[in-house]
Motif scaffolding. Structure first.
Motif, PDB file in Angstrom:
ATOM      1  N   HIS A 473      18.958 -58.766  20.516  1.00 45.32           N
ATOM      2  CA  HIS A 473      18.600 -57.374  20.778  1.00 45.32           C
ATOM      3  C   HIS A 473      18.400 -57.163  22.277  1.00 45.32           C
ATOM      4  CE1 HIS A 473      18.166 -56.947  16.474  1.00 45.32           C
ATOM      5  NE2 HIS A 473      17.291 -57.942  16.458  1.00 45.32           N
ATOM      6  N   GLY A 474      19.113 -56.206  22.832  1.00 41.44           N
ATOM      7  CA  GLY A 474      19.072 -55.987  24.267  1.00 41.44           C
ATOM      8  C   GLY A 474      17.703 -55.620  24.788  1.00 41.44           C
ATOM      9  N   ASN A 475      16.927 -54.847  24.010  1.00 45.36           N
ATOM     10  CA  ASN A 475      15.614 -54.434  24.491  1.00 45.36           C
ATOM     11  C   ASN A 475      14.682 -55.622  24.649  1.00 45.36           C
ATOM     12  OD1 ASN A 475      15.649 -54.693  21.645  1.00 45.36           O
ATOM     13  ND2 ASN A 475      13.774 -53.494  21.452  1.00 45.36           N
ATOM     14  N   ILE A 476      14.824 -56.630  23.770  1.00 48.45           N
ATOM     15  CA  ILE A 476      14.000 -57.838  23.888  1.00 48.45           C
ATOM     16  C   ILE A 476      14.346 -58.594  25.165  1.00 48.45           C
ATOM     17  CG2 ILE A 476      13.486 -60.084  22.854  1.00 48.45           C
ATOM     18  CD1 ILE A 476      13.887 -58.840  20.124  1.00 48.45           C
ATOM     19  N   ASN A 477      15.627 -58.720  25.442  1.00 47.31           N
ATOM     20  CA  ASN A 477      16.060 -59.440  26.634  1.00 47.31           C
ATOM     21  C   ASN A 477      15.609 -58.739  27.914  1.00 47.31           C
ATOM     22  OD1 ASN A 477      17.355 -61.420  25.112  1.00 47.31           O
ATOM     23  ND2 ASN A 477      19.267 -60.276  25.040  1.00 47.31           N
ATOM     24  N   VAL A 478      15.765 -57.408  27.955  1.00 51.99           N
ATOM     25  CA  VAL A 478      15.359 -56.663  29.142  1.00 51.99           C
ATOM     26  C   VAL A 478      13.844 -56.741  29.328  1.00 51.99           C
ATOM     27  CG1 VAL A 478      15.254 -54.370  30.199  1.00 51.99           C
ATOM     28  CG2 VAL A 478      17.347 -55.125  29.068  1.00 51.99           C
ATOM     29  N   SER A 479      13.088 -56.655  28.227  1.00 56.59           N
ATOM     30  CA  SER A 479      11.627 -56.767  28.311  1.00 56.59           C
ATOM     31  C   SER A 479      11.218 -58.131  28.859  1.00 56.59           C
ATOM     32  CB  SER A 479      10.995 -56.551  26.931  1.00 56.59           C
ATOM     33  OG  SER A 479      11.246 -55.245  26.459  1.00 56.59           O
ATOM     34  N   GLN A 497      24.104 -60.349  27.756  1.00 51.79           N
ATOM     35  CA  GLN A 497      24.268 -58.967  27.337  1.00 51.79           C
ATOM     36  C   GLN A 497      24.640 -58.896  25.855  1.00 51.79           C
ATOM     37  OE1 GLN A 497      27.338 -57.355  29.844  1.00 51.79           O
ATOM     38  NE2 GLN A 497      28.790 -58.971  29.354  1.00 51.79           N
ATOM     39  N   THR A 498      24.171 -57.851  25.196  1.00 54.77           N
ATOM     40  CA  THR A 498      24.509 -57.648  23.783  1.00 54.77           C
ATOM     41  C   THR A 498      25.711 -56.722  23.637  1.00 54.77           C
ATOM     42  OG1 THR A 498      22.858 -55.877  23.710  1.00 54.77           O
ATOM     43  CG2 THR A 498      22.163 -58.062  22.982  1.00 54.77           C
ATOM     44  N   SER A 508      19.765 -47.633  30.396  1.00 59.72           N
ATOM     45  CA  SER A 508      19.371 -48.830  29.647  1.00 59.72           C
ATOM     46  C   SER A 508      19.817 -50.122  30.313  1.00 59.72           C
ATOM     47  CB  SER A 508      19.955 -48.769  28.227  1.00 59.72           C
ATOM     48  OG  SER A 508      19.520 -47.613  27.552  1.00 59.72           O
ATOM     49  N   LYS A 509      20.557 -50.019  31.412  1.00 52.98           N
ATOM     50  CA  LYS A 509      21.047 -51.225  32.070  1.00 52.98           C
ATOM     51  C   LYS A 509      19.925 -51.935  32.810  1.00 52.98           C
ATOM     52  CE  LYS A 509      25.913 -49.955  32.732  1.00 52.98           C
ATOM     53  NZ  LYS A 509      26.992 -49.742  33.728  1.00 52.98           N
TER      54      LYS A 509
END
Length: 624
Positions: A473-479, A497-498, A508-509
């Motif tokens: 999940h991209g949001n987990i990685n960015v967090s 990247q997802t 969102s990047k």
């Protein structure tokens, strides 16, 4: 000025969070910014008067807040963590504390000119360390485990002991001193210890049983713990004044070491409350500070600081560590780090008011002097502790290992390949299925949110200096990138990247200064997972002058995706988007992902070579 109470509370809360955020951003203890905010809003600009704002509730709020903070801290004190060093901690909070008390009191008497009575109280107040600043300082310094555990234990255990010492001296002064005063003091210390131990152990035992036997529903655990702390603290103080801090500390240590009692959720809840209370207290107490009284002391405070930092603390450690297994560099670092924190500030505020009412005029100096010691020790030690630890050789060496966010198939295969090539890893996932699979493969893994306070306490980061965010999940990685940028440099943060970058909305990047995109423009979590699921594998190949990286790529082409390169010193280079390491002349180990089609070709080639080696040679063939 007339305060709008709801508005002022909202502004203080906003300022508290802003200070904590700023401290996180610049990697400094939050106390520095909290004190500055309190001083500016109180004595400098006169915008905020906490006693006027809260009235008669101010000092009860301070007392109960300190009790909650100490209880939360004592919940982290597990005896297993200090195995073999119990004697050092015991000495530091007993004989060592007395040494610090006497030297500080003498310095306050002769350098500042306090009366002996107030000097002794001041010495007792400032023997306490600062658990509220020790934790962020240890994250920055990253010393050996022995040093970190000793400082954490000392900071929490010595707070109620130092507070009790100040209470005893206060009782001695109020009772008039002399023979009667000594007898009264001895009786008081007996009552303090008895009441604190009985109520603390009883409360801890029964609450632990309530959790273990499910007498209390889970949704009431956090609220029940908070209620128990406040009730026990006040009950103890009713039975024996000022025994509440001993009670809550004993209760916390009891629960932390009670078998089969899971306190993690309660501890997470308490930590959130403690962060808020610590922030509020520092701002409120600093807002009461008299700058003029502190400035009037002038250069004399320098001699006081020298006595505290360069005489009292080193003698404390010299006595306490005698006969221990601590190395001399570790002892020297311990002799330097002893920041004062919120408990010293709170106790000074409480006793200054009471002693002034009792007729001790110089008690008004307790608060500014205590804040001077807090500010001086925190600022100087925050700046110097990490360089000193490096110079002494007791800072954790340059960590080369990887924290891998996610314990999925990709993470496990990369982690396994890393460990086979001597690179340390720690996997983390909120899926127990993924974590259990990782552990079955011999990979160290943490079950839980790696960004949580629980992870900060329990997830081993020893040897970890880089982060690979490999969650689906991209949001987990960015967090994860946003969280760990406070602890690691940008070039050590990597994200898989997802989705291809062109498919991700601009908002969102990941900002370019927050982390680096792994492996290549078209490599995503989905493409890697699909390759591995269909029979692809991650391999490690030693490059040579004859078989270099260019030769490797000519052989495999698009069927192989280069991932990492490891040199003989276990330094890892990461293949990133638009940033591939130069390997033309290196003899590194190349880690790469090979797709299923290439795997089949490779297996057929290996089988063919093995058949040639094992095929029997008949006589005719031998003669030929």
């Amino acid at each position: 000025m007339t305060h709008n109470l709801p508005l002022m509370i909202a502004l203080i809360l906003m300022a508290s969070i802003a200070c904590q955020w700023l401290a996180w951003r610049v990697r400094l203890p939050a106390i520095i910014f909290l004190l500055l905010t309190g001083i500016l809003s109180g004595p400098v600009f006169g915008l905020f008067n906490p006693e006027q704002l809260l009235g008669d509730l101010f000092f009860p709020f301070v007392s109960m807040s300190v009790a909650i903070i100490l209880f939360e801290g004592s919940l982290t004190l597990n005896f297993r963590e200090i195995s073999g060093l119990q004697g050092v901690v015991r000495n530091m909070v007993s004989f060592g504390m007395l040494v610090t008390w006497v030297i500080t009191a003498v310095a306050a008497r002769y350098a500042i000119g306090l009366s002996w009575s107030i000097a002794l109280v001041f010495g007792a107040i400032t023997v306490v360390s600062g658990p509220t600043v020790i934790a962020p300082l240890m994250r920055t310094v990253r010393p050996t485990a022995a040093v970190a555990n000793i400082l954490r234990w000392e900071g929490i255990v010595i707070d109620p002991i130092g507070a009790s010492l100040a209470v005893l001296i206060y009782e001695f002064l109020i009772s008039g001193g002399g023979q009667n005063g000594i007898g009264h003091t001895l009786i008081t210390i007996g009552k303090l210890l008895l009441v604190g131990a009985v109520i603390g152990c009883s409360g801890g035992y029964f609450f632990g049983q309530a959790i273990k036997r499910h007498w209390l529903p889970e949704f009431l655990h956090n609220v029940g713990a908070l209620t128990l702390v406040i009730a026990s603290f006040n009950l103890s103080n009713v039975i024996q004044p000022e025994s509440g801090l001993v009670t809550v500390t004993v209760m916390g240590i009891w629960l932390a070491n009670m078998r089969d009692v899971d306190m993690e959720e309660i501890l997470n809840f308490k930590e959130s409350i403690s962060v808020l209370l610590i922030s509020l207290l520092f701002i409120m107490l600093a807002a009461r500070l008299s700058i003029d009284a502190l400035l009037d002391l002038g250069w004399r405070t320098i001699f006081l600081f020298i006595a505290v930092q360069f005489l009292a603390r080193p003698l404390n450690i010299m006595i306490s560590a005698r006969g221990s297994k601590l190395t001399w560099p570790e002892r020297n670092l311990l002799a330097w780090i002893a920041p004062r924190g919120i408990v010293a500030a709170a106790i000074s505020a409480l006793f200054a008011v009471q002693l002034e009412k009792a007729g001790y005029a110089d008690a008004a100096l307790l608060v500014p002097l205590t804040f001077f010691v807090i500010i001086a020790t925190v600022v100087i030690q925050s700046i110097t502790a990490r360089p000193l630890a490096k110079w002494l050789g007791v800072a954790e060496p340059d960590p080369k290992g990887f924290l891998i966010i996610g314990a999925n198939l990709i993470s496990r295969e990369i982690g396994k390949t890393f460990m086979q090539n001597g690179v340390q890893v720690m996997l983390s996932d909120t899926s127990w299925d993924n974590v259990s699979k990782a552990k079955k493969q011999g990979l160290p893994a943490y079950f839980g949110n790696p960004l949580s306070d629980h992870a900060e306490r329990h997830m081993s980061m020893s040897g970890i200096g880089r982060v690979l965010a490999l969650a689906p999940h991209g949001n987990i990685n960015v967090s994860a990138m946003m969280h760990f940028r406070a602890f690691f440099d940008r070039q050590h943060l990597f994200l898989l990247q997802t989705k291809p970058q062109e498919m991700i909305p601009e908002r969102s990047k990941l900002p370019s200064n927050q982390g680096r995109i792994l492996f290549g423009h078209n490599v995503t979590f989905s493409t890697m997972y699909e390759t591995l699921s269909q029979g692809g594998k991650i391999h490690a190949t030693k490059l040579t002058e004859q078989f270099n990286f260019q030769t490797f790529m000519k052989k495999h082409g698009a069927m192989a995706t280069p991932l990492f390169s490891i040199d003989d010193n276990k330094n890892v280079q990461v293949f990133c988007e638009n940033d591939a390491p130069s390997l033309n002349k290196s003899k590194n180990t190349l880690i790469y992902l090979l797709n299923a089609q290439a795997e089949e070709i490779k297996e057929e080639q290996v089988m063919f070579e093995q058949s040639l080696k094992t095929q029997p040679i008949n006589g005719a063939e031998a003669n030929n």
